[in-house]
Design a protein around this motif. Structure first.
Motif, PDB file in Angstrom:
ATOM      1  N   VAL A 436      86.347   3.976   4.011  1.00 48.06           N
ATOM      2  CA  VAL A 436      86.776   5.342   4.310  1.00 48.06           C
ATOM      3  C   VAL A 436      87.738   5.291   5.489  1.00 48.06           C
ATOM      4  CG1 VAL A 436      86.045   7.669   4.947  1.00 48.06           C
ATOM      5  CG2 VAL A 436      84.578   6.245   3.491  1.00 48.06           C
ATOM      6  N   ARG A 437      88.910   5.913   5.334  1.00 44.00           N
ATOM      7  CA  ARG A 437      89.935   5.858   6.369  1.00 44.00           C
ATOM      8  C   ARG A 437      90.505   7.241   6.634  1.00 44.00           C
ATOM      9  NH1 ARG A 437      92.397   2.411   9.064  1.00 44.00           N
ATOM     10  NH2 ARG A 437      91.363   0.722   7.954  1.00 44.00           N
ATOM     11  N   GLU A 438      90.600   7.560   7.919  1.00 43.75           N
ATOM     12  CA  GLU A 438      91.250   8.795   8.357  1.00 43.75           C
ATOM     13  C   GLU A 438      92.699   8.470   8.707  1.00 43.75           C
ATOM     14  OE1 GLU A 438      89.978  11.800   8.443  1.00 43.75           O
ATOM     15  OE2 GLU A 438      87.901  11.283   7.931  1.00 43.75           O
ATOM     16  N   GLU A 439      93.631   9.096   8.019  1.00 42.20           N
ATOM     17  CA  GLU A 439      95.042   8.812   8.233  1.00 42.20           C
ATOM     18  C   GLU A 439      95.826  10.109   8.154  1.00 42.20           C
ATOM     19  OE1 GLU A 439      97.855   6.071   9.328  1.00 42.20           O
ATOM     20  OE2 GLU A 439      95.780   5.578   8.805  1.00 42.20           O
ATOM     21  N   GLN A 442      94.015  13.201   7.103  1.00 39.54           N
ATOM     22  CA  GLN A 442      93.451  13.212   5.760  1.00 39.54           C
ATOM     23  C   GLN A 442      92.467  12.056   5.605  1.00 39.54           C
ATOM     24  OE1 GLN A 442      96.742  13.077   3.024  1.00 39.54           O
ATOM     25  NE2 GLN A 442      97.259  15.234   3.312  1.00 39.54           N
ATOM     26  N   THR A 443      91.464  12.281   4.784  1.00 35.73           N
ATOM     27  CA  THR A 443      90.455  11.265   4.518  1.00 35.73           C
ATOM     28  C   THR A 443      90.764  10.576   3.192  1.00 35.73           C
ATOM     29  OG1 THR A 443      88.762  12.504   5.720  1.00 35.73           O
ATOM     30  CG2 THR A 443      88.010  10.811   4.178  1.00 35.73           C
ATOM     31  N   GLU A 444      90.872   9.246   3.246  1.00 39.19           N
ATOM     32  CA  GLU A 444      91.105   8.469   2.036  1.00 39.19           C
ATOM     33  C   GLU A 444      89.917   7.537   1.823  1.00 39.19           C
ATOM     34  OE1 GLU A 444      95.525   7.463   1.234  1.00 39.19           O
ATOM     35  OE2 GLU A 444      95.214   7.143   3.384  1.00 39.19           O
ATOM     36  N   VAL A 445      89.511   7.396   0.558  1.00 39.92           N
ATOM     37  CA  VAL A 445      88.374   6.557   0.193  1.00 39.92           C
ATOM     38  C   VAL A 445      88.860   5.472  -0.768  1.00 39.92           C
ATOM     39  CG1 VAL A 445      86.090   6.470  -0.846  1.00 39.92           C
ATOM     40  CG2 VAL A 445      86.765   8.472   0.505  1.00 39.92           C
ATOM     41  N   PHE A 446      88.531   4.218  -0.440  1.00 44.42           N
ATOM     42  CA  PHE A 446      88.871   3.083  -1.290  1.00 44.42           C
ATOM     43  C   PHE A 446      87.580   2.394  -1.715  1.00 44.42           C
ATOM     44  CE2 PHE A 446      92.228   3.815   1.759  1.00 44.42           C
ATOM     45  CZ  PHE A 446      93.382   3.815   0.987  1.00 44.42           C
ATOM     46  N   GLY A 491      93.304  -0.913   1.513  1.00 40.79           N
ATOM     47  CA  GLY A 491      93.817   0.354   2.013  1.00 40.79           C
ATOM     48  C   GLY A 491      93.705   0.429   3.521  1.00 40.79           C
ATOM     49  N   LEU A 502      98.134  -1.589   0.532  1.00 41.76           N
ATOM     50  CA  LEU A 502      97.580  -0.657  -0.442  1.00 41.76           C
ATOM     51  C   LEU A 502      97.265  -1.396  -1.736  1.00 41.76           C
ATOM     52  CD1 LEU A 502      99.957   2.425   0.011  1.00 41.76           C
ATOM     53  CD2 LEU A 502      97.596   2.206   0.800  1.00 41.76           C
ATOM     54  N   GLN A 550     103.685   3.638   7.667  1.00 47.60           N
ATOM     55  CA  GLN A 550     102.428   4.261   8.036  1.00 47.60           C
ATOM     56  C   GLN A 550     102.370   4.387   9.557  1.00 47.60           C
ATOM     57  OE1 GLN A 550      99.997   5.481   6.123  1.00 47.60           O
ATOM     58  NE2 GLN A 550     100.538   4.758   4.072  1.00 47.60           N
TER      59      GLN A 550
END
Length: 706
Positions: A436-439, A442-446, A491, A502, A550
């Motif tokens: 789980v990454r905050e970027e 926004q929260t992205e889940v891999f 990610g 990615l 990024q």
């Protein structure tokens, strides 16, 4: 005196200089060289007992086929380093040690981390092995991760280029690098009850100091023990001129008040040590034994002053072999290895990211009794990997990977004809955890998925051997490589490469169709091998720059499937021009070229090595050998998106090898590398524009065997 000249068709590897050739000119040059050399060799008579005779092609390369094939009988391109030549080439990394062999280059991430590259392919398409099993580390996940391998204990390095050997899995599609050592003794000593060696060396460029040794002892009639140790201490290395390339200095000028780094690569030092011990039972019909080893490596990331990597591994190996007939088999070989690997990335002395990898692998090779003209091997391979990464800069989700493979290698001989066929079935499942990454708010889940993949691979080959010592061969193959957890579930930032990685969870099997041709000549004053290959990929998984940025201005790279084709040539030749008694003069040559592009649009694939031609001259004497090597690599102008041309370079080296005592195994090597202090930038490296290879270096190595 123990001379082993076994790495090229006519013995010792070669010297290197370079000619820039266009694609048609390259083919014309090779044809001209081969035809003229074949004519020339008829004017030189055979000499018995010479160091470099064509008979050396008969050396067995077990990595290519467990039944034991000579280099002449093996359709794939092969190279072997052993004996004095291994001592001369030995470096801190496996990539640098074997980079001068035909078709090979290196990822070149400083002087402490460099993986091999074969025909432009690396990562999880190339298997680096130790005694037929994997290295159980994190080196394929990022180029700044070193291979967990103690090269100083190696007695032999076998290289097999190309995908037609299916013994080791479809992730060996580029080839296999097998580092063989004696941690688990499999033979009794020929003379006496104890043998071994000690080696020490220094270099001037990075003030490197190293020492290592090994001891094998026969404890009882059938019980053998082995012990080895090594250490290496290296300062920051010197590079010619500015570290950053002219293109990067123009695109990203230093901030006001900052000086451009010149001459010395900061934070490129290394501290490394290893210990191993083994015990085995060696009988008349086989052997069984085990070894425990520990490897510890601490090194800096060049140009990242506050970032260091501290890695360690404890490993257990079990090796067994029986040479007694049972059922329809005449021999069985068993291998098992387990590695507990830990790596931390230190930032200002505190742990930023931690990698843990617990991995095991086992394989069983059953060699069939000959049935008429038919012979072969059946085998099974099991692999399990538990990989986790924790910290603020994790770029890949945790994963448990399990895979198995079944394979069959069969050969049928009819006179001078030989037909080879191979079949392999692989099954792999990946249980991926969550990343789980905050970027950017926004929260992205891999991750969080459990995909399964099945691959079926097949290859076949046909060869004919002539009376004159020539072999002509053709092989064809269809290989399915299964995607890795890193390719599927990445990610996050990878600061060492200054990228944001990615993955793509929708990736499927990578399918390769292709063929390879081979011409080998093994008799006479001239020996040569000429290999040509063509690879046609469906869903080739490439790691390419997207052009996006990024956070912290990290360049975005993504694993993307594309249609691709790779094709190339490799020529290795050696010519004995003169011999008188124990003296000889030899010339040798290596040429390799690979083209790699997308099928749609013809865009070049990233980080493909440039064309190179290598020439060499060597004088041999009972007391000493002297080689002059010059390598000049072309400027790589076939660039992928967002790549820059590295420029050409000349790498001139000279080696004086002294073995003054006929009855003693004592060797003194005095070697100069990059004598012209040229700027060498490897296009295969993520650091191409940021850090060049080391400059001029003088090395002195003393090895004493007993």
């Amino acid at each position: 005196m123990k001379h082993v000249y076994s790495d090229s068709p006519a013995g010792r590897n070669r010297c290197q200089t370079f000619i820039f050739l266009s694609r048609p000119a390259s083919l014309a040059f090779l044809a001209c060289f081969a035809s003229s050399a074949i004519v020339a060799q008829t004017s030189v008579s055979e000499a018995e007992g010479r160091h470099n005779s064509g008979a050396l092609i008969d050396e067995i390369v077990v990595t290519a086929n467990p039944t034991g094939r000579s280099r002449l009988e093996t359709l794939q391109g092969t190279s072997v380093l052993s004996g004095e030549h291994l001592d001369e080439k030995l470096s801190a990394t496996i990539g640098d040690t074997i980079a001068s062999l035909p078709g090979l280059s290196q990822s070149a991430f400083g002087q402490a981390a460099s993986r091999p590259i074969v025909r432009g392919l690396s990562g999880d398409r190339l298997r680096v092995l130790t005694n037929d099993l994997g290295t159980f580390d994190a080196s394929t996940s990022s180029p700044d991760h070193a291979v967990a391998l103690d090269l100083s204990s190696a007695t032999r390095v076998e290289v097999v280029r190309g995908p037609t050997t299916l013994m080791y899995g479809a992730d060996a599609v580029a080839g296999v690098i097998n580092v063989i050592d004696a941690r688990v003794p499999q033979e009794l000593p020929e003379e006496g009850r104890i043998d071994g060696f000690v080696r020490t060396g220094v270099t001037t460029n990075a003030n490197q100091k190293q020492g290592n040794g090994a001891l094998s002892a026969q404890l009882t009639e059938h019980v053998m023990a082995n012990f080895g140790a090594s250490w290496l201490d290296t300062d920051n290395f010197k590079a010619p001129g500015f570290l950053r390339s002219p293109a990067l200095r123009t695109a990203e000028p230093p901030a006001p008040g900052e000086d451009e780094v010149f001459g010395l690569a900061p934070n490129s030092d290394q501290r490394n040590w290893a210990l191993n011990g083994g015990l085995s039972y060696v009988g008349d019909s086989g052997s069984i034994g085990a070894a425990v080893s520990h490897w510890d490596n601490n090194y800096g990331i060049p140009l990242e002053d506050a970032v260091r990597i501290d890695a360690r591994q404890t490993r257990v190996d079990v090796i067994g072999e029986t040479r007694q007939d049972f059922l329809v088999f005449e021999q069985a070989r068993f291998r098992f290895g387990y590695g507990d690997y830990e790596q931390v990335e230190l930032e200002d002395g505190t742990v930023g990211t931690r990698f843990d990898n617990q991995e095991w692998e086992s394989r069983l090779d059953l060699i069939q009794q000959p049935w008429g003209n038919l012979s072969g091997t059946l085998g099974v391979q099991l692999r399990s990997r538990d990989f986790t990464a924790t910290g603020d800069e994790v770029f890949v989700a945790p994963s448990d990977t399990f895979g198995w493979g079944l394979f069959a290698l069969e050969s049928y001989e009819l006179g001078r004809w030989r037909f080879d066929g191979s079949l392999r079935v692989d099954r792999q499942t990946i249980d991926a955890g969550l990343l789980v990454r905050e970027e950017n708010g926004q929260t992205e889940v891999f991750g969080g998925e459990k995909p399964g993949f099945t691959g079926i691979s097949i290859s076949s080959g046909l060869s004919y051997t002539f009376d004159s010592g020539y072999l002509l061969g053709l092989s064809a193959f269809r290989i399915e490589r299964l995607p890795t957890a890193a390719e599927l579930f990445s990610g996050g930032p990878e600061l060492a490469t200054q990228t944001f990685v990615l993955g793509d969870p929708n990736l499927g099997e990578e399918t390769l169709r292709g063929f390879e041709t081979s011409v080998k000549k093994t008799e006479g004053a001239l020996t040569l091998t000429l290999d040509g290959y063509y690879y046609n990929y469906k869903n080739f998984i490439t790691q390419s720059f997207t052009g996006g940025l990024q956070s912290d201005n990290l360049r975005e790279v993504s694993f993307t499937p594309v249609g691709a084709r790779l094709y190339g040539l490799e020529l290795e030749a050696s010519y004995e021009a003169w011999r008188r008694g124990e003296q000889a003069l030899l010339f040798d040559l290596i040429f390799d070229k690979v083209e790699a592009e997308q099928r749609d649009g013809g865009k070049s694939l990233p980080r493909i090595p440039p064309q190179s031609l290598s020439l060499g001259i060597e004088y041999q004497h009972r007391l000493a050998d002297f080689r002059l090597d010059a390598e000049l690599a072309a400027n790589q102008k076939d660039l992928a998106d967002f790549e820059t041309a590295p420029g050409s370079y000349v790498n001139l080296s000279a080696t004086l090898t002294l073995h003054p005592f006929a009855d003693e195994d004592i060797l003194l090597i005095i070697q100069g590398r990059n004598l012209t202090d040229d700027t060498i930038r490897h296009h295969t490296s993520f650091l191409q524009d940021r850090v060049p290879a080391p400059g001029r270096d003088l090395r002195v190595t003393l090895r004493v065997g007993f």
